[in-house]
Design a protein around this motif. Structure first.
Motif, PDB file in Angstrom:
ATOM      1  N   GLY A 587     -74.895   1.380  53.549  1.00  0.00           N
ATOM      2  CA  GLY A 587     -75.109   0.176  52.746  1.00  0.00           C
ATOM      3  C   GLY A 587     -75.756   0.435  51.399  1.00  0.00           C
ATOM      4  N   GLY A 588     -75.548   1.623  50.857  1.00  0.00           N
ATOM      5  CA  GLY A 588     -76.108   1.951  49.545  1.00  0.00           C
ATOM      6  C   GLY A 588     -77.582   2.301  49.585  1.00  0.00           C
ATOM      7  N   LYS A 589     -78.117   2.607  50.791  1.00  0.00           N
ATOM      8  CA  LYS A 589     -79.550   2.908  50.921  1.00  0.00           C
ATOM      9  C   LYS A 589     -79.807   4.328  51.420  1.00  0.00           C
ATOM     10  N   MET A 590     -78.768   5.140  51.522  1.00  0.00           N
ATOM     11  CA  MET A 590     -78.911   6.466  52.124  1.00  0.00           C
ATOM     12  C   MET A 590     -78.463   7.541  51.131  1.00  0.00           C
ATOM     13  N   PRO A 591     -79.351   7.991  50.254  1.00  0.00           N
ATOM     14  CA  PRO A 591     -78.952   8.964  49.228  1.00  0.00           C
ATOM     15  C   PRO A 591     -78.656  10.344  49.808  1.00  0.00           C
ATOM     16  N   THR A 592     -77.705  11.005  49.212  1.00  0.00           N
ATOM     17  CA  THR A 592     -77.322  12.362  49.609  1.00  0.00           C
ATOM     18  C   THR A 592     -77.332  13.260  48.380  1.00  0.00           C
ATOM     19  N   ILE A 593     -77.949  14.427  48.515  1.00  0.00           N
ATOM     20  CA  ILE A 593     -78.042  15.398  47.422  1.00  0.00           C
ATOM     21  C   ILE A 593     -76.964  16.446  47.635  1.00  0.00           C
ATOM     22  N   ARG A 594     -76.008  16.498  46.694  1.00  0.00           N
ATOM     23  CA  ARG A 594     -74.884  17.426  46.786  1.00  0.00           C
ATOM     24  C   ARG A 594     -74.935  18.376  45.589  1.00  0.00           C
ATOM     25  N   PRO A 595     -75.501  19.538  45.721  1.00  0.00           N
ATOM     26  CA  PRO A 595     -75.604  20.433  44.558  1.00  0.00           C
ATOM     27  C   PRO A 595     -74.254  21.011  44.156  1.00  0.00           C
ATOM     28  N   LYS A 597     -72.832  24.080  43.257  1.00  0.00           N
ATOM     29  CA  LYS A 597     -73.350  25.448  43.414  1.00  0.00           C
ATOM     30  C   LYS A 597     -73.045  26.331  42.215  1.00  0.00           C
ATOM     31  N   ARG A 598     -71.948  26.091  41.569  1.00  0.00           N
ATOM     32  CA  ARG A 598     -71.611  26.901  40.399  1.00  0.00           C
ATOM     33  C   ARG A 598     -72.608  26.634  39.272  1.00  0.00           C
ATOM     34  N   ARG A 599     -72.901  25.366  39.027  1.00  0.00           N
ATOM     35  CA  ARG A 599     -73.841  25.022  37.966  1.00  0.00           C
ATOM     36  C   ARG A 599     -75.255  25.453  38.340  1.00  0.00           C
ATOM     37  N   LEU A 600     -75.605  25.266  39.612  1.00  0.00           N
ATOM     38  CA  LEU A 600     -76.937  25.657  40.065  1.00  0.00           C
ATOM     39  C   LEU A 600     -77.107  27.171  40.006  1.00  0.00           C
ATOM     40  N   SER A 601     -76.064  27.902  40.326  1.00  0.00           N
ATOM     41  CA  SER A 601     -76.124  29.358  40.249  1.00  0.00           C
ATOM     42  C   SER A 601     -76.370  29.828  38.823  1.00  0.00           C
ATOM     43  N   ASP A 602     -75.727  29.172  37.874  1.00  0.00           N
ATOM     44  CA  ASP A 602     -75.924  29.524  36.464  1.00  0.00           C
ATOM     45  C   ASP A 602     -77.377  29.310  36.044  1.00  0.00           C
ATOM     46  N   ILE A 603     -78.002  28.258  36.572  1.00  0.00           N
ATOM     47  CA  ILE A 603     -79.409  27.986  36.250  1.00  0.00           C
ATOM     48  C   ILE A 603     -80.314  29.015  36.926  1.00  0.00           C
ATOM     49  N   LEU A 604     -80.036  29.306  38.199  1.00  0.00           N
ATOM     50  CA  LEU A 604     -80.890  30.221  38.955  1.00  0.00           C
ATOM     51  C   LEU A 604     -80.803  31.652  38.452  1.00  0.00           C
ATOM     52  N   MET A 605     -79.668  32.026  37.885  1.00  0.00           N
ATOM     53  CA  MET A 605     -79.516  33.396  37.390  1.00  0.00           C
ATOM     54  C   MET A 605     -80.411  33.683  36.186  1.00  0.00           C
ATOM     55  N   ARG A 606     -81.002  32.652  35.622  1.00  0.00           N
ATOM     56  CA  ARG A 606     -81.916  32.827  34.488  1.00  0.00           C
ATOM     57  C   ARG A 606     -83.374  32.793  34.959  1.00  0.00           C
ATOM     58  N   ASN A 607     -83.604  33.105  36.230  1.00  0.00           N
ATOM     59  CA  ASN A 607     -84.932  32.923  36.816  1.00  0.00           C
ATOM     60  C   ASN A 607     -85.998  33.805  36.189  1.00  0.00           C
ATOM     61  N   SER A 608     -85.614  34.886  35.527  1.00  0.00           N
ATOM     62  CA  SER A 608     -86.612  35.795  34.960  1.00  0.00           C
ATOM     63  C   SER A 608     -87.146  35.319  33.611  1.00  0.00           C
ATOM     64  N   THR A 609     -86.490  34.340  32.984  1.00  0.00           N
ATOM     65  CA  THR A 609     -86.904  33.913  31.644  1.00  0.00           C
ATOM     66  C   THR A 609     -87.112  32.412  31.511  1.00  0.00           C
ATOM     67  N   VAL A 619     -81.851  21.169  36.602  1.00  0.00           N
ATOM     68  CA  VAL A 619     -81.508  20.906  37.999  1.00  0.00           C
ATOM     69  C   VAL A 619     -81.332  19.402  38.228  1.00  0.00           C
ATOM     70  N   ARG A 620     -82.240  18.590  37.682  1.00  0.00           N
ATOM     71  CA  ARG A 620     -82.140  17.140  37.872  1.00  0.00           C
ATOM     72  C   ARG A 620     -80.878  16.574  37.227  1.00  0.00           C
ATOM     73  N   LYS A 621     -80.524  17.101  36.081  1.00  0.00           N
ATOM     74  CA  LYS A 621     -79.294  16.646  35.421  1.00  0.00           C
ATOM     75  C   LYS A 621     -78.075  17.010  36.256  1.00  0.00           C
ATOM     76  N   ALA A 622     -78.065  18.233  36.804  1.00  0.00           N
ATOM     77  CA  ALA A 622     -76.925  18.683  37.607  1.00  0.00           C
ATOM     78  C   ALA A 622     -76.773  17.837  38.867  1.00  0.00           C
ATOM     79  N   ILE A 623     -77.882  17.488  39.520  1.00  0.00           N
ATOM     80  CA  ILE A 623     -77.818  16.691  40.740  1.00  0.00           C
ATOM     81  C   ILE A 623     -77.484  15.242  40.421  1.00  0.00           C
ATOM     82  N   ARG A 624     -78.028  14.720  39.329  1.00  0.00           N
ATOM     83  CA  ARG A 624     -77.765  13.337  38.940  1.00  0.00           C
ATOM     84  C   ARG A 624     -76.276  13.093  38.742  1.00  0.00           C
TER      85      ARG A 624
END
Length: 651
Positions: A587-595, A597-609, A619-624
């Motif tokens: 009924g529009g009250k049960m949110p689901t987070i679907r990452p 993975k390609r976009r998230l991987s690109d973000i995570l690969m920059r973890n050293s800088t 991350v919030r923009k990608a999930i939104r």
């Protein structure tokens, strides 16, 4: 462009002025030059024949300019001199006109050439960018091998720049510091776009046909895989039975060497409810008639394996290939039946039957419902309430157990308080998924040997294929988003989204690869992390011991009823079925987070800088972007995307 237009206009204005002057002068001169020639009078037209120096008169005698003046009689030498000057002026002006026209044409041609070269270079640059984005794609102008080598060089260059080492020490430290600040959670974290989502209502239970008598024969199925693959196979075979006007025998489940579960259909789902609810659609029996039980189905050609049915076969395939066998032998036995029925094109009523089976006909047995009710009560930390999906998952009787009532009172849905909310995380990181992905997860040679050994035992065909064919490297697979998220990556995603440190997190999944050592990363940031093994006692879990499918049913219920659900692998069957169930009944009250993975991987690969605030924003923009409410795309699963006219009604 503007320069070329103005230049051409100025040139044309210059070239027109000589014509105007010469035409005026020519008009005056024509009036004075009427000559009476011998044997008739002819007019010398200098404008039409400017290059004619001789005239033929009286039968062919050639008369030059001096003879014309003699014959004319009236003309004097001064007039002939003026006439000659006028001719020379006109000739010069004509030459000037031609030179001006040629110059203008030349300038326009040069400008056009430069424009053409510029367009060509820009188009090539654009095509190059498209090829780089898409990786290996067809290039109509070059050899495909050349394109492949160029893309390989690009990927090698990228890998040297950003190489995954399996550790996120720096980012985990930043995440711990951010969670310690105890900031307010974003408003949309526990919400869906309610106005758009609540406009869709369940309506797969509506029927507009009469029951089939199943007179064409009997259909059997032995479904492979785990509980979620088997669930999809059951609903698909229900549709095939209706399509062929056949009676369906209660499905059987294949014993898998991966899942090692000998559960039958009746150990997981309520058989009587399944038969009764679908009786207006198809005829269902518990076993074959005795006269067919003695038949050797393989000998008579009634056994159909997955190798004989194409993936996502259309209804016409079954009408052409299966129906003749069914009518001839009276029975057809499908073995495997994984993803063997297309989602499109298919008649609307058959698609609705698919949804009706998944969302209405398959109820878990009371033993699973009762244990799941205890699990959910403890997940909500005794501050129990009835959520939108509780009655559909547990039924009214066992949903009341969540409230601590043994009786069966009327149930009223209540909103969850902040202290009773919980987040369900499906961490699809079991060894079978890890081994099949061909990715690297930071375990060095020990990990490689362990996973190779597992592939040799459980996925021999995959291991053989990797030796014969060159597969993309582990780094390339990760860059393309083809690797399951690790526990470290999952917890970084949750922290970046803004989930509070005190959030109760339920982790679904059995035997996480790496064990408690790998889960320690999650518990260090979210100390209220729990599993079903922690919340249920040994005696409560004992009936499900060695039955992975029944344990997975507990995970399914806990994830579907959660206040928020996060998946780490959108391709997982459990995640797909849970998200679809939440859409259908939420009924529009049960949110689901679907990452993504390609976009998230690109973000995570920059973890050293990358800085934490930048990491959060990205991350919030990608999930939104994955939370948009939209109708089911053509060809996609109705089990995962039930927002379509066959399954749900749009208000």
């Amino acid at each position: 462009m503007f320069f070329s237009i103005s230049l051409s206009l100025s040139l044309s204005s210059l070239s027109l002025s000589p014509f105007v002057d010469s035409d005026t002068e020519r008009g005056r001169d024509t009036k004075k030059r009427s000559l009476s020639l011998i044997m008739g009078q002819e007019r010398l037209d200098d404008e039409e024949r400017p290059e004619s120096r001789d005239l033929y008169v009286y039968g062919g005698a050639r008369l030059g300019p001096t003879r014309i003046s003699t014959l004319a009689g009236d003309l004097n030498p001064k007039q002939s001199i003026k006439r000659g000057k006028r001719k020379r002026i006109r000739a010069c002006s004509a030459c000037s006109e031609r030179r001006t026209a040629k110059t203008a044409i030349g300038v326009i041609a040069i400008l056009g050439f430069f424009c053409l070269v510029n367009w060509f270079m820009l188009s090539r640059l654009h095509e190059g960018r498209v090829w780089l984005r898409r990786g290996l794609s067809k290039n109509p102008n070059r050899n495909s091998k050349l394109v492949f080598s160029q893309n390989e060089e690009r990927k090698k260059f990228e890998k040297t720049k950003r190489k995954y080492n399996g550790t996120y020490g720096r980012m985990l430290s930043l995440a711990a510091h951010a969670l310690a600040e105890n900031k307010l959670e974003p408003k949309e974290l526990w919400q869906e776009p309610r106005e758009q989502a609540s406009a869709w209502k369940p309506c797969a239970d509506q029927r507009s046909w009469t029951p089939d008598d199943g007179k064409n024969g009997y259909i059997m199925v032995t479904a492979n895989g785990g509980i979620n693959q088997q669930r999809v196979a059951v609903c698909n075979i229900v549709v095939v039975a209706r399509l062929l006007n056949a009676s369906l025998v209660i499905p059987k489940f294949m014993l898998s060497d991966v899942w090692t579960d000998a559960s039958h259909f009746g150990d997981i789902y309520q058989v009587e409810h399944f038969i009764k609810y679908l009786s207006p659609d198809i005829r269902i029996v518990k076993e074959l008639p005795k006269n067919l039980q003695s038949l050797d189905l393989e000998a008579i050609g009634s056994v159909v394996t997955d190798s004989e049915v194409m993936k996502e076969a259309k209804p016409d395939f079954y009408m052409q290939h299966t129906l003749p066998i069914l009518v001839k032998n009276g029975v057809v036995h499908f073995v495997g039946f994984g993803n063997r029925l297309a989602f499109d094109p298919i008649p609307s009523e058959l698609q609705r039957l698919r949804c009706r089976c998944n969302f209405h006909a398959l109820h878990f047995v009371p033993r699973i419902q009762e244990t799941a009710a205890l699990l959910m009560r403890r997940l909500r930390d005794s501050r129990s309430y009835v959520a939108p999906l509780d009655q559909h998952l547990l039924g009214p009787k066992f949903a009341s157990l969540i409230l601590g009532n043994e009786s069966n009172p009327p149930l009223v849905q209540h909103e969850a308080t902040s202290s009773s909310k919980y987040l369900a995380l499906h961490l699809r990181f079991e060894i079978d998924m890890v081994a099949h992905s061909l990715c690297y997860f930071g375990g060095g040679k020990t990990e490689q040997k362990e996973l190779d050994s597992y592939r040799q035992k459980h996925f021999p065909s995959l291991l053989t294929l990797t030796k014969k064919k060159k597969f993309p490297s582990a780094d390339v697979l990760r860059t393309e988003g083809l690797c399951p998220l690790t526990p470290e990556e999952a917890v970084l995603m949750l922290a970046a989204l803004g989930f509070n440190r005190e959030t109760r997190v339920f982790v679904a999944g059995a035997n996480i690869y790496g064990g408690s050592k790998r889960l320690a990363v999650l518990t260090s940031l979210y100390p209220n992390l729990v599993t079903k093994e922690k919340l249920l006692t040994q005696s409560e879990l004992q009936p499900f011991k060695n039955f992975s499918s029944q344990l997975a049913a507990l995970d399914f219920i806990a994830c579907a009823a959660a206040d928020a659900f996060a998946m780490t692998d959108p391709g997982s069957q459990l995640s797909s079925l849970v998200s679809g169930y939440r859409i259908y009944y939420g009924g529009g009250k049960m949110p689901t987070i679907r990452p993504n993975k390609r976009r998230l991987s690109d973000i995570l690969m920059r973890n050293s800088t990358i800085e934490w605030n930048v990491f959060e924003q990205r991350v919030r923009k990608a999930i939104r972007q994955t939370k948009h409410v939209s109708a089911r795309p053509t060809g996609r699963s109705v089990y995962r995307y039930p927002r379509c006219k066959e399954c749900m009604c749009h208000a």
